[in-house]
Design a protein around this motif. Structure first.
Motif, PDB file in Angstrom:
ATOM      1  N   ALA A  27       1.311  -1.106   0.286  1.00 32.08           N
ATOM      2  CA  ALA A  27       0.315   0.141  -0.081  1.00 32.08           C
ATOM      3  C   ALA A  27       1.253   1.525  -0.190  1.00 32.08           C
ATOM      4  O   ALA A  27       0.334   2.705  -0.795  1.00 32.08           O
ATOM      5  CB  ALA A  27      -1.203  -0.355   1.337  1.00 32.08           C
ATOM      6  N   LEU A  28       2.286   1.282   0.559  1.00 31.48           N
ATOM      7  CA  LEU A  28       2.995   2.248   1.153  1.00 31.48           C
ATOM      8  C   LEU A  28       3.477   2.598  -0.975  1.00 31.48           C
ATOM      9  O   LEU A  28       3.399   4.273  -1.114  1.00 31.48           O
ATOM     10  CB  LEU A  28       4.248   2.355   2.243  1.00 31.48           C
ATOM     11  CG  LEU A  28       4.808   2.957   1.739  1.00 31.48           C
ATOM     12  CD1 LEU A  28       4.222   4.529   2.339  1.00 31.48           C
ATOM     13  CD2 LEU A  28       5.887   2.875   2.507  1.00 31.48           C
ATOM     14  N   THR A  64       5.554   2.030  11.091  1.00 27.23           N
ATOM     15  CA  THR A  64       4.436   2.914  10.363  1.00 27.23           C
ATOM     16  C   THR A  64       5.015   4.209  10.908  1.00 27.23           C
ATOM     17  O   THR A  64       5.345   5.440   9.707  1.00 27.23           O
ATOM     18  CB  THR A  64       3.308   2.955  11.990  1.00 27.23           C
ATOM     19  OG1 THR A  64       2.627   2.314  11.326  1.00 27.23           O
ATOM     20  CG2 THR A  64       2.642   4.545  11.339  1.00 27.23           C
ATOM     21  N   LEU A  65       5.935   4.206  11.658  1.00 25.56           N
ATOM     22  CA  LEU A  65       6.775   5.984  11.637  1.00 25.56           C
ATOM     23  C   LEU A  65       8.058   5.995  10.525  1.00 25.56           C
ATOM     24  O   LEU A  65       8.132   6.550   9.983  1.00 25.56           O
ATOM     25  CB  LEU A  65       7.527   6.615  12.911  1.00 25.56           C
ATOM     26  CG  LEU A  65       6.341   6.115  14.498  1.00 25.56           C
ATOM     27  CD1 LEU A  65       7.555   6.107  16.022  1.00 25.56           C
ATOM     28  CD2 LEU A  65       5.753   7.763  13.391  1.00 25.56           C
ATOM     29  N   SER A  66       8.818   4.403  10.578  1.00 23.86           N
ATOM     30  CA  SER A  66       9.296   4.672   9.079  1.00 23.86           C
ATOM     31  C   SER A  66       8.612   4.220   7.660  1.00 23.86           C
ATOM     32  O   SER A  66       9.192   5.076   7.037  1.00 23.86           O
ATOM     33  CB  SER A  66       9.832   3.249   9.267  1.00 23.86           C
ATOM     34  OG  SER A  66      10.857   2.897  10.242  1.00 23.86           O
ATOM     35  N   MET A  67       7.556   4.495   7.631  1.00 22.34           N
ATOM     36  CA  MET A  67       6.470   4.584   6.189  1.00 22.34           C
ATOM     37  C   MET A  67       6.676   6.144   6.304  1.00 22.34           C
ATOM     38  O   MET A  67       6.779   6.310   5.318  1.00 22.34           O
ATOM     39  CB  MET A  67       5.275   3.904   6.295  1.00 22.34           C
ATOM     40  CG  MET A  67       5.919   2.457   6.409  1.00 22.34           C
ATOM     41  SD  MET A  67       3.960   1.785   5.808  1.00 22.34           S
ATOM     42  CE  MET A  67       2.704   1.621   7.433  1.00 22.34           C
ATOM     43  N   GLY A  82      -1.849  14.341   2.704  1.00 18.34           N
ATOM     44  CA  GLY A  82      -3.212  13.500   2.653  1.00 18.34           C
ATOM     45  C   GLY A  82      -2.869  12.403   2.763  1.00 18.34           C
ATOM     46  O   GLY A  82      -2.770  11.271   3.362  1.00 18.34           O
ATOM     47  N   VAL A  83      -1.195  12.521   2.145  1.00 20.91           N
ATOM     48  CA  VAL A  83      -0.833  10.803   2.209  1.00 20.91           C
ATOM     49  C   VAL A  83      -0.361  10.535   3.510  1.00 20.91           C
ATOM     50  O   VAL A  83      -0.001   9.722   3.787  1.00 20.91           O
ATOM     51  CB  VAL A  83       0.633  11.226   1.525  1.00 20.91           C
ATOM     52  CG1 VAL A  83       1.146   9.394   1.129  1.00 20.91           C
ATOM     53  CG2 VAL A  83       0.392  10.884  -0.978  1.00 20.91           C
ATOM     54  N   ILE A  84      -0.282  11.318   4.738  1.00 21.15           N
ATOM     55  CA  ILE A  84       0.523  11.152   5.594  1.00 21.15           C
ATOM     56  C   ILE A  84      -0.726  10.285   6.662  1.00 21.15           C
ATOM     57  O   ILE A  84      -0.334   9.528   7.523  1.00 21.15           O
ATOM     58  CB  ILE A  84       1.160  12.254   6.434  1.00 21.15           C
ATOM     59  CG1 ILE A  84       1.875  12.908   5.882  1.00 21.15           C
ATOM     60  CG2 ILE A  84       1.664  12.506   7.911  1.00 21.15           C
ATOM     61  CD1 ILE A  84       3.086  12.162   5.673  1.00 21.15           C
ATOM     62  N   GLY A  85      -1.996  11.247   6.852  1.00 25.07           N
ATOM     63  CA  GLY A  85      -3.139  10.558   6.710  1.00 25.07           C
ATOM     64  C   GLY A  85      -2.897   9.167   6.422  1.00 25.07           C
ATOM     65  O   GLY A  85      -3.961   8.252   7.325  1.00 25.07           O
ATOM     66  N   GLN A  86      -2.905   8.867   5.023  1.00 28.84           N
ATOM     67  CA  GLN A  86      -2.936   7.443   4.122  1.00 28.84           C
ATOM     68  C   GLN A  86      -2.158   6.923   5.635  1.00 28.84           C
ATOM     69  O   GLN A  86      -2.819   5.548   5.462  1.00 28.84           O
ATOM     70  CB  GLN A  86      -3.018   7.135   2.697  1.00 28.84           C
ATOM     71  CG  GLN A  86      -4.824   8.278   2.439  1.00 28.84           C
ATOM     72  CD  GLN A  86      -3.654   8.067   0.389  1.00 28.84           C
ATOM     73  OE1 GLN A  86      -3.271   7.153   0.341  1.00 28.84           O
ATOM     74  NE2 GLN A  86      -4.070   9.192   0.175  1.00 28.84           N
ATOM     75  N   ILE A  87      -1.068   7.108   5.662  1.00 26.72           N
ATOM     76  CA  ILE A  87      -0.053   5.790   5.891  1.00 26.72           C
ATOM     77  C   ILE A  87      -0.554   5.712   7.642  1.00 26.72           C
ATOM     78  O   ILE A  87      -0.226   4.583   7.613  1.00 26.72           O
ATOM     79  CB  ILE A  87       1.405   6.890   6.009  1.00 26.72           C
ATOM     80  CG1 ILE A  87       2.085   6.688   4.431  1.00 26.72           C
ATOM     81  CG2 ILE A  87       2.577   6.014   6.821  1.00 26.72           C
ATOM     82  CD1 ILE A  87       2.983   7.261   4.763  1.00 26.72           C
ATOM     83  N   LEU A  88      -0.933   6.885   8.084  1.00 23.75           N
ATOM     84  CA  LEU A  88      -1.461   6.253   9.335  1.00 23.75           C
ATOM     85  C   LEU A  88      -2.292   5.960   9.127  1.00 23.75           C
ATOM     86  O   LEU A  88      -2.869   4.798  10.300  1.00 23.75           O
ATOM     87  CB  LEU A  88      -1.743   7.960  10.291  1.00 23.75           C
ATOM     88  CG  LEU A  88      -0.932   9.286  10.674  1.00 23.75           C
ATOM     89  CD1 LEU A  88      -1.239  10.318  10.658  1.00 23.75           C
ATOM     90  CD2 LEU A  88       0.239   7.747  11.682  1.00 23.75           C
ATOM     91  N   ALA A  90      -3.460   3.125   7.364  1.00 22.74           N
ATOM     92  CA  ALA A  90      -2.772   1.975   7.335  1.00 22.74           C
ATOM     93  C   ALA A  90      -1.443   1.256   8.382  1.00 22.74           C
ATOM     94  O   ALA A  90      -1.654   0.590   8.829  1.00 22.74           O
ATOM     95  CB  ALA A  90      -1.995   2.103   5.777  1.00 22.74           C
ATOM     96  N   GLY A  91      -1.411   2.140   9.486  1.00 19.72           N
ATOM     97  CA  GLY A  91      -1.157   2.165  10.274  1.00 19.72           C
ATOM     98  C   GLY A  91      -1.900   1.185  11.368  1.00 19.72           C
ATOM     99  O   GLY A  91      -1.359   0.359  12.327  1.00 19.72           O
ATOM    100  N   ARG A  92      -2.925   1.838  11.233  1.00 21.28           N
ATOM    101  CA  ARG A  92      -3.727   1.522  11.928  1.00 21.28           C
ATOM    102  C   ARG A  92      -4.120   0.083  12.112  1.00 21.28           C
ATOM    103  O   ARG A  92      -5.114  -0.449  12.674  1.00 21.28           O
ATOM    104  CB  ARG A  92      -4.660   2.980  12.910  1.00 21.28           C
ATOM    105  CG  ARG A  92      -4.789   3.748  13.320  1.00 21.28           C
ATOM    106  CD  ARG A  92      -6.191   4.731  13.581  1.00 21.28           C
ATOM    107  NE  ARG A  92      -6.354   5.514  12.241  1.00 21.28           N
ATOM    108  CZ  ARG A  92      -5.440   6.523  11.519  1.00 21.28           C
ATOM    109  NH1 ARG A  92      -5.000   7.268  12.481  1.00 21.28           N
ATOM    110  NH2 ARG A  92      -6.276   6.964  10.833  1.00 21.28           N
ATOM    111  N   ARG A  93      -4.699   0.051  10.739  1.00 20.10           N
ATOM    112  CA  ARG A  93      -5.280  -1.061  10.433  1.00 20.10           C
ATOM    113  C   ARG A  93      -3.982  -2.589  10.599  1.00 20.10           C
ATOM    114  O   ARG A  93      -4.172  -3.534  10.413  1.00 20.10           O
ATOM    115  CB  ARG A  93      -5.606  -0.984   8.615  1.00 20.10           C
ATOM    116  CG  ARG A  93      -6.076  -0.609   8.211  1.00 20.10           C
ATOM    117  CD  ARG A  93      -7.252  -0.544   6.834  1.00 20.10           C
ATOM    118  NE  ARG A  93      -5.878  -0.344   5.263  1.00 20.10           N
ATOM    119  CZ  ARG A  93      -5.716   1.203   5.428  1.00 20.10           C
ATOM    120  NH1 ARG A  93      -6.172   1.902   5.399  1.00 20.10           N
ATOM    121  NH2 ARG A  93      -4.832   1.079   4.042  1.00 20.10           N
TER     122      ARG A  93
END
Length: 230
Positions: A27-28, A64-67, A82-88, A90-93
């Motif tokens: 996803a990243l 997640t921090l490394s992503m 918005g990409v930062i929000g998407q990564i966060l 993904a990390g929660r999932r």
């Protein structure tokens, strides 16, 4: 001397783990496609993960921090907020993924418990590992749970001392040559390696071929019989 303590890794030894990290990494790379190709994104992420281990340790939160850091490195000023929000997200999932046991694990643990005390030895984020163990339904099968920041020979030496066993009365089984096998052998224990196809490259190491206390198994279900033959 009989085996009295059976130490088991958790992620990808008892339940699936790396496949969820692989899905998140894919996803990243899709999010970063406007800035670089997939191999370059994966290489940058891996370098960032290794660089951050001394600061954040292991686990989904560190990942997640490394992503986020990787995205900022590759996207720079062009990276949409918005990409930062998407990564966060993904990390929660990743933190909330279901715990899916590997095949036959419960029966294997029951057989192992007839041969020695079971101790779960895993590294990573304390909250996440405790949550996965609770969701697995396996907690009652272990006499102790050790969640550590890393697995080193000293980690195992202290663990054996806490449980009142000599190193050669203990066996460690897991899917990481670097974290499960080599440090346990260096501490004087027996070690069973159960490889899995999605192993993180950081966890790979040279196999101790010919070591008298080492065995590679194709599944954890083979461990009771190996112990019986020691």
């Amino acid at each position: 001397m009989p085996i009295r303590l059976i130490c088991l890794d958790a992620d990808d030894t008892l339940w699936h783990n790396m496949r969820f990290f692989e899905e998140t990494e894919r996803a990243l790379t899709a999010m970063l496609a406007p800035f670089t190709d997939e191999p370059a994104a994966r290489a940058a992420l891996q370098a960032c993960e290794i660089r951050n281990l001394p600061h954040y340790g292991y686990g989904a939160k560190s990942f997640t921090l490394s992503m986020i850091e990787t995205a900022l490195e590759l996207g720079g000023d062009r990276l949409p907020a918005g990409v930062i929000g998407q990564i966060l997200a993904a990390g929660r999932r990743l933190m909330a993924h279901p715990v899916e046991l590997l095949g036959g694990i419960e029966d294997t643990l029951d057989r192992l418990a007839e041969r020695g005390a079971l101790v779960l030895v895993t590294k990573g984020d304390l909250f996440h590992q405790e949550a996965k163990l609770a969701a697995s339904g396996l907690g009652d099968r272990f006499s102790a749970v050790e969640i550590v920041s890393d697995k080193t020979p000293d980690t195992f030496i202290r663990l054996f001392a806490r449980h009142g066993v000599a190193p050669d009365e203990a066996v460690m089984a897991g899917d990481s040559m670097r974290s499960d096998i080599r440090p346990a052998l260096a501490a004087g224990a027996w070690a069973a390696f159960i490889p899995q196809p999605l192993a993180w490259s950081h966890e790979r190491a040279e196999a101790p071929e010919g070591h008298p206390r080492f065995r590679q198994l194709s599944a954890l279900s083979e461990l009771p019989d190996w112990i019986d033959g020691l």
